[in-house]
Design a protein around this motif. Structure first.
Motif, PDB file in Angstrom:
ATOM      1  N   THR A   1      30.989  44.256  52.411  1.00  0.00           N
ATOM      2  CA  THR A   1      31.953  44.043  51.332  1.00  0.00           C
ATOM      3  C   THR A   1      31.645  45.004  50.194  1.00  0.00           C
ATOM      4  O   THR A   1      30.526  45.506  50.070  1.00  0.00           O
ATOM      5  CB  THR A   1      31.913  42.596  50.778  1.00  0.00           C
ATOM      6  OG1 THR A   1      30.611  42.345  50.240  1.00  0.00           O
ATOM      7  CG2 THR A   1      32.250  41.587  51.858  1.00  0.00           C
ATOM      8  N   SER A   2      32.645  45.255  49.370  1.00  0.00           N
ATOM      9  CA  SER A   2      32.485  46.051  48.156  1.00  0.00           C
ATOM     10  C   SER A   2      32.909  45.203  46.971  1.00  0.00           C
ATOM     11  O   SER A   2      33.723  44.287  47.105  1.00  0.00           O
ATOM     12  CB  SER A   2      33.328  47.329  48.225  1.00  0.00           C
ATOM     13  OG  SER A   2      32.889  48.170  49.274  1.00  0.00           O
ATOM     14  N   ARG A   3      32.352  45.531  45.812  1.00  0.00           N
ATOM     15  CA  ARG A   3      32.674  44.786  44.579  1.00  0.00           C
ATOM     16  C   ARG A   3      33.157  45.766  43.520  1.00  0.00           C
ATOM     17  O   ARG A   3      32.530  46.813  43.295  1.00  0.00           O
ATOM     18  CB  ARG A   3      31.447  44.028  44.081  1.00  0.00           C
ATOM     19  CG  ARG A   3      30.914  43.015  45.068  1.00  0.00           C
ATOM     20  CD  ARG A   3      31.820  41.813  45.246  1.00  0.00           C
ATOM     21  NE  ARG A   3      31.648  40.851  44.187  1.00  0.00           N
ATOM     22  CZ  ARG A   3      30.822  39.808  44.268  1.00  0.00           C
ATOM     23  NH1 ARG A   3      30.080  39.602  45.351  1.00  0.00           N
ATOM     24  NH2 ARG A   3      30.753  38.949  43.264  1.00  0.00           N
ATOM     25  N   ARG A   4      34.246  45.405  42.876  1.00  0.00           N
ATOM     26  CA  ARG A   4      34.812  46.214  41.805  1.00  0.00           C
ATOM     27  C   ARG A   4      34.800  45.412  40.511  1.00  0.00           C
ATOM     28  O   ARG A   4      35.273  44.280  40.467  1.00  0.00           O
ATOM     29  CB  ARG A   4      36.249  46.619  42.142  1.00  0.00           C
ATOM     30  CG  ARG A   4      36.893  47.553  41.105  1.00  0.00           C
ATOM     31  CD  ARG A   4      38.335  47.834  41.458  1.00  0.00           C
ATOM     32  NE  ARG A   4      39.150  46.621  41.336  1.00  0.00           N
ATOM     33  CZ  ARG A   4      40.363  46.481  41.880  1.00  0.00           C
ATOM     34  NH1 ARG A   4      40.885  47.451  42.603  1.00  0.00           N
ATOM     35  NH2 ARG A   4      41.039  45.362  41.703  1.00  0.00           N
TER      36      ARG A   4
ATOM     37  N   THR B   1      32.749  50.434  40.970  1.00  0.00           N
ATOM     38  CA  THR B   1      32.842  49.877  42.313  1.00  0.00           C
ATOM     39  C   THR B   1      31.528  50.104  43.048  1.00  0.00           C
ATOM     40  O   THR B   1      31.084  51.248  43.189  1.00  0.00           O
ATOM     41  CB  THR B   1      33.988  50.511  43.109  1.00  0.00           C
ATOM     42  OG1 THR B   1      35.214  50.373  42.382  1.00  0.00           O
ATOM     43  CG2 THR B   1      34.140  49.844  44.467  1.00  0.00           C
TER      44      THR B   1
ATOM     45  N   ALA C   1      35.829  41.666  41.453  1.00  0.00           N
ATOM     46  CA  ALA C   1      36.693  41.472  42.617  1.00  0.00           C
ATOM     47  C   ALA C   1      35.976  41.964  43.867  1.00  0.00           C
ATOM     48  O   ALA C   1      35.151  42.885  43.804  1.00  0.00           O
ATOM     49  CB  ALA C   1      38.016  42.210  42.432  1.00  0.00           C
ATOM     50  N   VAL C   2      36.292  41.358  45.006  1.00  0.00           N
ATOM     51  CA  VAL C   2      35.614  41.671  46.259  1.00  0.00           C
ATOM     52  C   VAL C   2      36.627  42.132  47.296  1.00  0.00           C
ATOM     53  O   VAL C   2      37.771  41.668  47.320  1.00  0.00           O
ATOM     54  CB  VAL C   2      34.819  40.441  46.774  1.00  0.00           C
ATOM     55  CG1 VAL C   2      35.744  39.273  47.068  1.00  0.00           C
ATOM     56  CG2 VAL C   2      33.982  40.797  48.002  1.00  0.00           C
ATOM     57  N   SER C   3      36.200  43.047  48.159  1.00  0.00           N
ATOM     58  CA  SER C   3      37.024  43.516  49.271  1.00  0.00           C
ATOM     59  C   SER C   3      36.165  43.606  50.524  1.00  0.00           C
ATOM     60  O   SER C   3      35.031  44.082  50.473  1.00  0.00           O
ATOM     61  CB  SER C   3      37.617  44.894  48.962  1.00  0.00           C
ATOM     62  OG  SER C   3      38.184  45.473  50.129  1.00  0.00           O
TER      63      SER C   3
ATOM     64  N   PHE D   1      41.409  44.104  46.969  1.00  0.00           N
ATOM     65  CA  PHE D   1      40.387  43.433  46.170  1.00  0.00           C
ATOM     66  C   PHE D   1      40.931  42.100  45.668  1.00  0.00           C
ATOM     67  O   PHE D   1      42.074  42.013  45.203  1.00  0.00           O
ATOM     68  CB  PHE D   1      39.974  44.295  44.983  1.00  0.00           C
ATOM     69  CG  PHE D   1      38.952  45.338  45.328  1.00  0.00           C
ATOM     70  CD1 PHE D   1      37.596  45.034  45.331  1.00  0.00           C
ATOM     71  CD2 PHE D   1      39.334  46.634  45.655  1.00  0.00           C
ATOM     72  CE1 PHE D   1      36.649  45.987  45.649  1.00  0.00           C
ATOM     73  CE2 PHE D   1      38.396  47.609  45.973  1.00  0.00           C
ATOM     74  CZ  PHE D   1      37.043  47.279  45.975  1.00  0.00           C
ATOM     75  N   THR D   2      40.102  41.069  45.750  1.00  0.00           N
ATOM     76  CA  THR D   2      40.451  39.726  45.288  1.00  0.00           C
ATOM     77  C   THR D   2      39.455  39.293  44.232  1.00  0.00           C
ATOM     78  O   THR D   2      38.237  39.386  44.445  1.00  0.00           O
ATOM     79  CB  THR D   2      40.405  38.718  46.462  1.00  0.00           C
ATOM     80  OG1 THR D   2      41.288  39.160  47.486  1.00  0.00           O
ATOM     81  CG2 THR D   2      40.824  37.333  45.990  1.00  0.00           C
ATOM     82  N   GLU D   3      39.950  38.816  43.104  1.00  0.00           N
ATOM     83  CA  GLU D   3      39.053  38.411  42.021  1.00  0.00           C
ATOM     84  C   GLU D   3      38.223  37.208  42.437  1.00  0.00           C
ATOM     85  O   GLU D   3      38.710  36.288  43.078  1.00  0.00           O
ATOM     86  CB  GLU D   3      39.850  38.121  40.746  1.00  0.00           C
ATOM     87  CG  GLU D   3      40.505  39.377  40.184  1.00  0.00           C
ATOM     88  CD  GLU D   3      41.258  39.151  38.894  1.00  0.00           C
ATOM     89  OE1 GLU D   3      40.952  38.168  38.180  1.00  0.00           O
ATOM     90  OE2 GLU D   3      42.153  39.974  38.589  1.00  0.00           O
TER      91      GLU D   3
ATOM     92  N   LYS E   1      29.961  49.976  46.589  1.00  0.00           N
ATOM     93  CA  LYS E   1      30.544  50.040  47.928  1.00  0.00           C
ATOM     94  C   LYS E   1      29.506  49.665  48.982  1.00  0.00           C
ATOM     95  O   LYS E   1      28.465  50.319  49.108  1.00  0.00           O
ATOM     96  CB  LYS E   1      31.085  51.448  48.185  1.00  0.00           C
ATOM     97  CG  LYS E   1      32.166  51.854  47.199  1.00  0.00           C
ATOM     98  CD  LYS E   1      32.721  53.231  47.463  1.00  0.00           C
ATOM     99  CE  LYS E   1      31.711  54.320  47.180  1.00  0.00           C
ATOM    100  NZ  LYS E   1      32.321  55.668  47.308  1.00  0.00           N
TER     101      LYS E   1
END
Length: 320
Positions: A248-251, A242, A259-261, A266-268, A244
């Motif tokens: 936004t953050s990316r996992r 992840t 995925a982004v939040s 988190f949304t793919e 951070k």
């Protein structure tokens, strides 16, 4: 014209790469070799038209590009033999386990001037490309940290059992085999890292590899990268990085699911491919073809792999 390829090391990675190289328009496997006769027989079932060479030297002589999927210890000698013969070299990671030996390998590959790259599987993937773009255009905001979490029920995993060396401390372990991928990813996004502290845990048997790893690394300006890895318990595999950011953050899960939040769930970011491994290997091989042709590419350089190896071996030694 296709590039003639020799594959040395016919375990699971060698066989997978052979299969996908045969599907690639720019690559043509022509020779393969492994000291294990059973591994050769399994590879012959995957790619029956590729010749099993009598020796590693014969395989190297037959090709323009040598892919080294053998364990770390013999890899340097084969890479230097290929480079001395003017062949391009594609190495599996880790680059090695001895820092001085790998420093010498990198220097000699650079001096030889042959195309050379190391197979960190996310290098040409969409996740790294998209997250790097999000960093450049400010979509992440200020990056404040990175978390790497890896957990397995057993090590080696079921599909790796034939590669028995992976369970030994000398060359194997999840830090070299898996965490190295995410350290490479983190350095591509955040820049060079240095090790602050690390606490590996080992079984009582001194021959066996680590079962747990806790570590903190930092960038030059203090951005932390936190690592937690463990083996044991009834659970599915978890492989997750992840990045951070303040906006936004990316996992990234399972090496490719991005995925982004923005503070919520988190949304793919992309639809999942039907065969993610095929997509990933195709991307790597596309860039490998660029590397062999002397064109810009996204694959890891041997010097980048040496940086990752230095971090990994420091983590495995541990700090006070």
């Amino acid at each position: 014209m296709t590039t003639k390829v020799a594959v040395i090391g016919l375990g699971i990675m060698g066989r997978r790469m052979l299969e996908h190289m045969e599907l690639h328009d720019a690559l043509s496997p022509v020779a393969m070799w492994d000291p294990d006769a059973d591994a050769c027989a399994q590879a012959a079932r995957v790619t029956p038209d590729v010749q099993i060479s009598a020796s590693a030297e014969d395989a190297i002589a037959a090709a323009d590009l040598v892919y080294l999927a053998c364990p770390p210890e013999p890899r340097k000698a084969y890479a230097l033999a290929a480079a001395a013969a003017g062949k391009a070299v594609f190495l599996e990671k880790p680059l090695g386990v001895d820092i001085a030996q790998s420093q010498d390998l990198v220097a000699r590959l650079e001096a030889a001037g042959v195309p050379a790259a190391v197979n960190f599987t996310q290098a040409a993937g969409a996740a790294l490309y998209d997250i790097s773009a999000a960093q450049r255009d400010g979509a992440l905001g200020q990056i404040v940290g990175c978390d790497i979490v890896v957990t397995y029920a057993t090590w080696p995993r079921a599909w790796q059992q034939a590669a028995d060396w992976l369970r030994y401390r000398a060359e194997g372990g999840m830090t070299r085999e898996v965490l190295s991928h995410f350290l490479f990813f983190a350095e591509r996004v955040l820049g060079p890292l240095h090790l602050v502290h690390a606490h590996p845990s080992y079984p009582d048997d001194p021959l066996l590899c680590e079962t747990h790893m806790l570590a903190r690394l930092e960038t030059a300006d203090g951005i932390p990268v936190t690592v937690m890895a463990s083996v044991g318990g009834a659970q599915p595999d978890r492989q997750e990085l992840t990045i951070k950011g303040t906006r936004t953050s990316r996992r990234v899960s399972e090496f490719y699911i991005d995925a982004v939040s923005d503070g919520g769930a988190f949304t793919e970011t992309r639809d999942r491919p039907d065969d993610p491994r095929a997509v990933s290997l195709k991307a790597q091989l596309d860039d490998l073809s660029l590397c062999v042709a002397g064109q810009p590419h996204r694959l890891a350089t041997p010097r980048e792999a040496l940086r990752v190896q230095t971090l990994v071996e420091g983590m495995l030694r541990g700090t006070q």
